[in-house]
Structures are given as structure tokens and as C-alpha cells.
Design an enzyme around this catalytic site. Structure first.
Site, PDB file in Angstrom:
ATOM      1  N   SER A 130     119.519  72.478 103.211  1.00 30.04           N
ATOM      2  CA  SER A 130     119.728  73.567 102.247  1.00 30.04           C
ATOM      3  C   SER A 130     120.321  74.800 102.913  1.00 30.04           C
ATOM      4  O   SER A 130     120.049  75.076 104.076  1.00 30.04           O
ATOM      5  CB  SER A 130     118.406  73.960 101.588  1.00 30.04           C
ATOM      6  OG  SER A 130     118.640  75.055 100.714  1.00 30.04           O
ATOM      7  N   LYS A 184     113.333  68.053  99.478  1.00 29.70           N
ATOM      8  CA  LYS A 184     114.548  68.819  99.119  1.00 29.70           C
ATOM      9  C   LYS A 184     114.702  68.881  97.593  1.00 29.70           C
ATOM     10  O   LYS A 184     115.125  69.901  97.045  1.00 29.70           O
ATOM     11  CB  LYS A 184     115.793  68.188  99.765  1.00 29.70           C
ATOM     12  CG  LYS A 184     117.110  68.850  99.354  1.00 29.70           C
ATOM     13  CD  LYS A 184     117.188  70.285  99.812  1.00 29.70           C
ATOM     14  CE  LYS A 184     118.326  71.159  99.383  1.00 29.70           C
ATOM     15  NZ  LYS A 184     119.397  70.808  98.562  1.00 29.70           N
ATOM     16  N   HIS A 187     112.442  71.493  96.446  1.00 27.25           N
ATOM     17  CA  HIS A 187     113.077  72.776  96.802  1.00 27.25           C
ATOM     18  C   HIS A 187     114.071  73.176  95.713  1.00 27.25           C
ATOM     19  O   HIS A 187     114.107  74.324  95.262  1.00 27.25           O
ATOM     20  CB  HIS A 187     113.775  72.649  98.163  1.00 27.25           C
ATOM     21  CG  HIS A 187     114.755  73.750  98.462  1.00 27.25           C
ATOM     22  ND1 HIS A 187     116.004  73.821  97.874  1.00 27.25           N
ATOM     23  CD2 HIS A 187     114.666  74.835  99.254  1.00 27.25           C
ATOM     24  CE1 HIS A 187     116.635  74.902  98.291  1.00 27.25           C
ATOM     25  NE2 HIS A 187     115.846  75.534  99.141  1.00 27.25           N
ATOM     26  N   ASN A 188     114.857  72.223  95.282  1.00 25.32           N
ATOM     27  CA  ASN A 188     115.864  72.537  94.261  1.00 25.32           C
ATOM     28  C   ASN A 188     115.225  72.867  92.915  1.00 25.32           C
ATOM     29  O   ASN A 188     115.688  73.760  92.214  1.00 25.32           O
ATOM     30  CB  ASN A 188     116.852  71.377  94.117  1.00 25.32           C
ATOM     31  CG  ASN A 188     117.905  71.394  95.208  1.00 25.32           C
ATOM     32  OD1 ASN A 188     117.652  71.884  96.310  1.00 25.32           O
ATOM     33  ND2 ASN A 188     119.073  70.870  94.936  1.00 25.32           N
ATOM     34  N   GLU A 191     114.143  76.230  93.243  1.00 20.47           N
ATOM     35  CA  GLU A 191     115.363  77.074  93.204  1.00 20.47           C
ATOM     36  C   GLU A 191     115.760  77.344  91.738  1.00 20.47           C
ATOM     37  O   GLU A 191     116.065  78.481  91.362  1.00 20.47           O
ATOM     38  CB  GLU A 191     116.465  76.328  93.956  1.00 20.47           C
ATOM     39  CG  GLU A 191     117.864  76.919  93.880  1.00 20.47           C
ATOM     40  CD  GLU A 191     118.895  75.996  94.552  1.00 20.47           C
ATOM     41  OE1 GLU A 191     118.685  75.602  95.715  1.00 20.47           O
ATOM     42  OE2 GLU A 191     119.906  75.651  93.911  1.00 20.47           O
TER      43      GLU A 191
HETATM   44  C1  6PG Z   1     120.841  74.129  98.543  1.00 17.90           C
HETATM   45  C2  6PG Z   1     121.178  73.936  97.086  1.00 17.90           C
HETATM   46  C3  6PG Z   1     122.226  72.915  96.892  1.00 17.90           C
HETATM   47  C4  6PG Z   1     122.494  72.620  95.425  1.00 17.90           C
HETATM   48  C5  6PG Z   1     123.257  73.674  94.749  1.00 17.90           C
HETATM   49  C6  6PG Z   1     123.784  73.311  93.366  1.00 17.90           C
HETATM   50  O1  6PG Z   1     119.664  74.004  98.826  1.00 17.90           O
HETATM   51  O2  6PG Z   1     121.711  74.431  99.370  1.00 17.90           O
HETATM   52  O3  6PG Z   1     120.033  73.493  96.426  1.00 17.90           O
HETATM   53  O4  6PG Z   1     121.802  71.757  97.524  1.00 17.90           O
HETATM   54  O5  6PG Z   1     123.205  71.468  95.326  1.00 17.90           O
HETATM   55  O6  6PG Z   1     122.508  74.842  94.683  1.00 17.90           O
HETATM   56  O7  6PG Z   1     122.801  72.906  92.498  1.00 17.90           O
HETATM   57  P1  6PG Z   1     123.111  72.880  90.912  1.00 17.90           P
HETATM   58  O8  6PG Z   1     124.574  72.627  90.736  1.00 17.90           O
HETATM   59  O9  6PG Z   1     122.289  71.807  90.335  1.00 17.90           O
HETATM   60  O10 6PG Z   1     122.757  74.255  90.427  1.00 17.90           O
END
Ligand code: 6PG
Length: 475
Positions: A130, A184, A187-188, A191
């Protein structure tokens, strides 16, 4: 061409791949690179003269240029492309070589690939990476899963390229099999939750008549306090950006239709499978879905009645503090839910996830990096078996002192017809979890009424099941 063998190889020279290569090389390693389109490889190597890079025109040449056991990281689009690369690599590799998938792969795909490679005597690491482009170049947060013995081989490279916080690298061995990609994925999901909560704060400020510049100032001020995080900071900076052509804030010109690539949806599916409530993340994913239905919303905005959220300006003096508290409290709920899901999966899969350690490696490099992650680590260090993050003294206290503002913000938004799905889902979770008694007694009665599903009684020992002869309903 130099005959020295490379320490590390990377396949897939899109933005993340290129930046990771430069990061690994800058730590003193020699790196071989390969891209499906040879011109991309050539251009990349030519653009970085004097670096310890070897560009291979063929996959065979790429594999032969690596010291054994080979360490090959794949950075291609998650899904079929990863399988295609592995299929091509398989006949070229030798026992104990290590293949690392650094993309956003679904953890069950990682488990399948792990088994396939193991059957060929090869070692596989599914590593969540990430931090976007900048993180890849300067130091990402890395979440590698796979056998501990493989981690030991990869550790020097991973630790040297990862972000560092307080002298500690933002990488650790997450667990076996698909554990790294699973973490991960969570994590997303988190996010998504963080981003939506920030958007709801912004939405309330907009309804209070604040300009993009005024809102930016609030976010940048918050970034000096307990909400300090990368996402708060980039939000403030994004709100300050002016469009060169129109002179207006760029954010005001962006169409309100959110995209997503699927990791949030995977998180919801996994939570549903495991009966874990992640209502804040759920609200965040669904808010993106509803936002994407722009044309339907435009029609509905003319047909469906509701209050016009126009008068919030009168509340403005208290709003900044109240919205801060709503955001902070909801963020705690979102992390509580993500951690609960990881805990459940850890038990189910026997992964022995170190939740405090995971929070710690998220302090730097990754998209959700934030000051308060250190508090999560402390909470788990103090109590390894912590059932629910909200019960840790620090978080319990923050929730107690934030809740008045949190409730007022949600109530205000609801009365004004302003959607705050993640703030309100978080508050409902908090209130449900802290309720000694919920209306599920009636729900059990309903189930028993129509399906004889039986129920337990408050005046009898748990585990004894009862059925009532309910009256017959004649339609
Ligand atoms: C990271 C992000 C990354 C992710 C993008 C796009 O940890 O660097 O999570 O891996 O792919 O942020 O995610 P979306 O297109 O689903 O918003």
C-alpha cells in the site's frame, strides 16, 4: 551487458512496478525487470542510466539473470493476468525460487496459487503493498503472507524498502497462505470507510455554506491533532487546488460519481460470510455505489420530497468541533469493525494475526497511515485478547467524550435530509453494541410464530429452547 546476477526481479512495469524497482535499487540491490511489451522495459532502463538495472527482453532471459533462489515480484493487474504470468514462469523456475504477487489479489486466489506453486516445489508470497505511486518509490507498507521460512529470505529486501516509523520498518510477516492479501483487503475496506467519513464531514460543512478554501483550512488544522492522517492531509490539499482554466476549486468541478475497483466489495462479502458487522465500511461501499447512479439521482431529486438542507449556516459556530468528534468517533468504529473481522478470520483460518503489529505497520507508507494507529497497537499490546477495540480504555474514553457532538451531527443531518450513512451507521453500531437489551426478543417471537424456530427465555438457563403455541392467523 553485465554478467552480474540480480538480487531481485520484477515483472510488470506500470507505475507501481517502476517505482518499486527504483526503491529496491536505491537500497543497494541489483534488479532485473521484464515487461510484456519489450519497448516499455527498454524505455524504463534507458530513462535510469547508471542504476543497477537489467532489462530483459524475454522472460527466459529475465529468469536467467537472477541469483538463486530467485526472488521475482509480479506487479500486474489482479486476476487473470497474475495467473498468466505464473503459468509462463513455472517451466522456467527451479526448486525454492520465490514468486511474490504484490498486487491487490483476492486472498482466496492467493491461497490457490500458493498451493499450485508449492506442488512445483516453489515458494509463493502474496504481499499486499500500500501507498500508491509515492509509497512504492519512497517506502510502502508491505503485508506479506506465506510461510515464515520464505519471509526470512525476503526480509532484508522488504525491510529495506518499506516505510520506516520510529526506526521500525512498516512490514512484518502477516501469516501463512493468503493472510497478507487478506489484511491488505481489510486495509482497503478501512480506507473506504475513512474516505467516506471525511466526505460526510465535507458535505456537512458545504451545507453550512463553507467554501472549499474554508473547509481545507479546517482539515489542515485537524491534521495537527488527533485526526492526523494522510487522508485528512490530502483532503485539505485537494480542497485548496484551483483549476487553472476556470479559477474555481478543482473539487467543485469534479463530477460526484465515485469509482471503485472491488476490494471494498470483497471486504463486505467476507464480512457477510463470517457474520461480522462492518456497517461503517458497508455504508462507505454503498455510498460509492449510490453516487455512481448519478442520472437516476438527478431524476429522483426532482421527484422525491425531503427537506432542503439549506439552513445549516446557523449551526456553523459549533459545527467544526461537533463534526470533528463525529468523524473521530466514527473512525474508531470503522477500525473496530475491520479489526473484529480480522480477528474472526484469524481464528477461523488459524493465521494467528498480530492485530497490534498490523496497526503498527500501517502507521507509515500506506493510504490509511495515521497517528491514532499507534493507540491501536498500544491497546492490543496491553490486552492481546481484546474482544472489541471500543472496550480499550483509550478508545472508550474518546467515544464517551465525542458522542455528544457525534449525536448532534447525525441528528442535524437526519432532520435536514443530508445523507451521512457512515456517521449514522457507526453511531447505530455503537448504540447497538452497548445495549444490554435489544428488540431481538420480538424477532425471536416472530421466527417462532411463523416457523417454530424456538427461542430461549430470560427466566430459564441458556441453551433451553421453547416454542409457543401461537394463535392461528386466518387471512
Ligand atoms: C493502496 C490502495 C490501492 C487501491 C486504490 C484504489 O493501499 O495503495 O488501497 O491499493 O487500489 O486506492 O482503490 P479503489 O479504486 O477501489 O478506490
Amino acid at each position: 551487458m553485465s554478467t552480474a546476477l540480480s538480487d531481485f526481479g520484477l515483472i510488470g512495469l506500470a507505475v507501481m512496478g517502476q517505482n518499486l524497482v527504483l526503491n529496491v535499487e536505491s537500497r543497494g540491490f541489483r534488479v532485473s525487470v521484464y515487461n510484456r511489451t519489450p519497448a516499455v522495459t527498454e524505455d524504463f532502463v534507458a530513462a535510469h542510466p547508471g542504476k543497477r538495472l537489467h532489462g530483459a527482453a524475454t522472460l527466459e532471459g529475465f529468469v536467467q539473470s537472477l541469483a538463486r533462489p530467485r526472488k521475482i515480484q509480479i506487479m500486474v493487474k489482479a486476476g487473470a493476468a497474475v495467473d498468466a504470468v505464473i503459468t509462463q514462469l513455472l517451466p522456467l523456475l527451479e526448486r525454492d525460487d520465490i514468486v511474490i504477487d504484490g498486487g491487490n489479489s483476492l486472498y482466496t486466489d492467493t491461497e490457490r496459487r500458493d498451493a499450485e506453486l508449492a506442488a512445483h516445489g516453489l515458494r509463493f508470497i502474496g504481499a499486499g503493498v500500500s501507498g500508491g505511486e509515492e509509497g512504492a518509490r519512497k517506502g510502502p507498507s508491505i503485508m506479506p503472507g506465506g510461510p515464515a521460512s520464505t519471509w526470512d529470505v525476503m526480509r532484508p529486501i522488504f525491510e529495506s524498502i518499506a516505510a520506516q516509523v520510529d526506526g521500525e520498518p512498516c512490514v512484518m510477516h502477516i501469516g501463512p497462505g493468503g493472510a497478507g492479501h487478506y489484511v491488505k483487503m481489510i486495509h482497503n475496506g478501512i480506507e473506504y470507510g475513512d474516505m467516506q467519513l471525511i466526505c460526510e464531514a465535507y458535505s456537512i460543512f458545504r451545507a453550512a455554506g463553507m467554501s472549499a478554501a474554508e473547509i481545507a483550512e479546517v482539515f489542515l488544522r485537524w491534521n495537527d491533532g488527533d485526526l492526523q492522517s494522510y487522508l485528512i492531509e490530502i483532503t485539505g490539499r485537494a480542497l485548496q487546488q484551483i483549476d487553472a482554466e476556470t479559477g474555481q476549486p478543482v473539487v467543485d468541478l469534479i463530477l460526484d460519481k465515485a469509482g471503485q475497483k472491488g476490494t471494498g466489495q470483497w471486504t463486505l462479502m467476507n464480512a457477510a460470510e463470517n457474520a461480522v458487522v462492518i456497517s461503517t465500511i458497508n455504508a462507505a461501499v454503498e455510498a460509492r455505489v449510490l453516487s455512481s447512479q448519478k442520472s437516476e439521482r438527478v431524476v429522483a431529486s426532482r421527484l422525491l420530497q425531503g427537506p432542503e438542507p439549506a439552513l445549516l449556516g446557523a449551526y456553523r459556530p459549533q459545527l467544526v468541533k461537533q463534526v470533528h468528534d463525529a468523524l473521530y468517533a466514527s473512525k474508531i468504529i470503522s477500525y473496530t469493525q475491520g479489526l473484529a473481522l480480522m480477528r474472526t478470520m484469524s481464528e477461523k483460518k488459524g493465521w494467528a494475526l498480530d492485530l497490534g503489529g498490523i496497526a503498527s505497520i500501517w502507521r507509515g507508507g500506506c493510504i490509511i497511515r495515521a497517528r491514532f494507529l499507534g493507540r491501536i497497537t498500544e491497546a492490543y499490546r496491553a490486552d492481546q485478547g481484546l474482544q472489541n477495540l471500543m472496550l480499550a480504555p483509550f478508545f472508550n474514553e474518546v467515544l464517551a467524550r465525542s458522542q455528544q457532538g457525534w449525536r448532534e451531527v447525525v441528528a442535524l443531518a437526519v432532520t435536514q435530509g443530508l445523507p451521512v450513512p457512515a456517521f449514522s451507521a457507526s453511531l447505530a453500531y455503537y448504540d447497538s453494541y452497548r445495549s444490554e437489551r435489544l428488540p431481538a426478543n420480538l424477532l425471536q417471537a416472530q421466527r417462532d410464530f411463523f416457523g417454530a424456530h424456538t427461542y430461549e427465555r430470560i427466566d430459564r438457563p441458556a441453551g433451553q429452547w421453547f416454542h409457543t403455541a401461537w394463535p392461528e392467523v386466518i387471512d
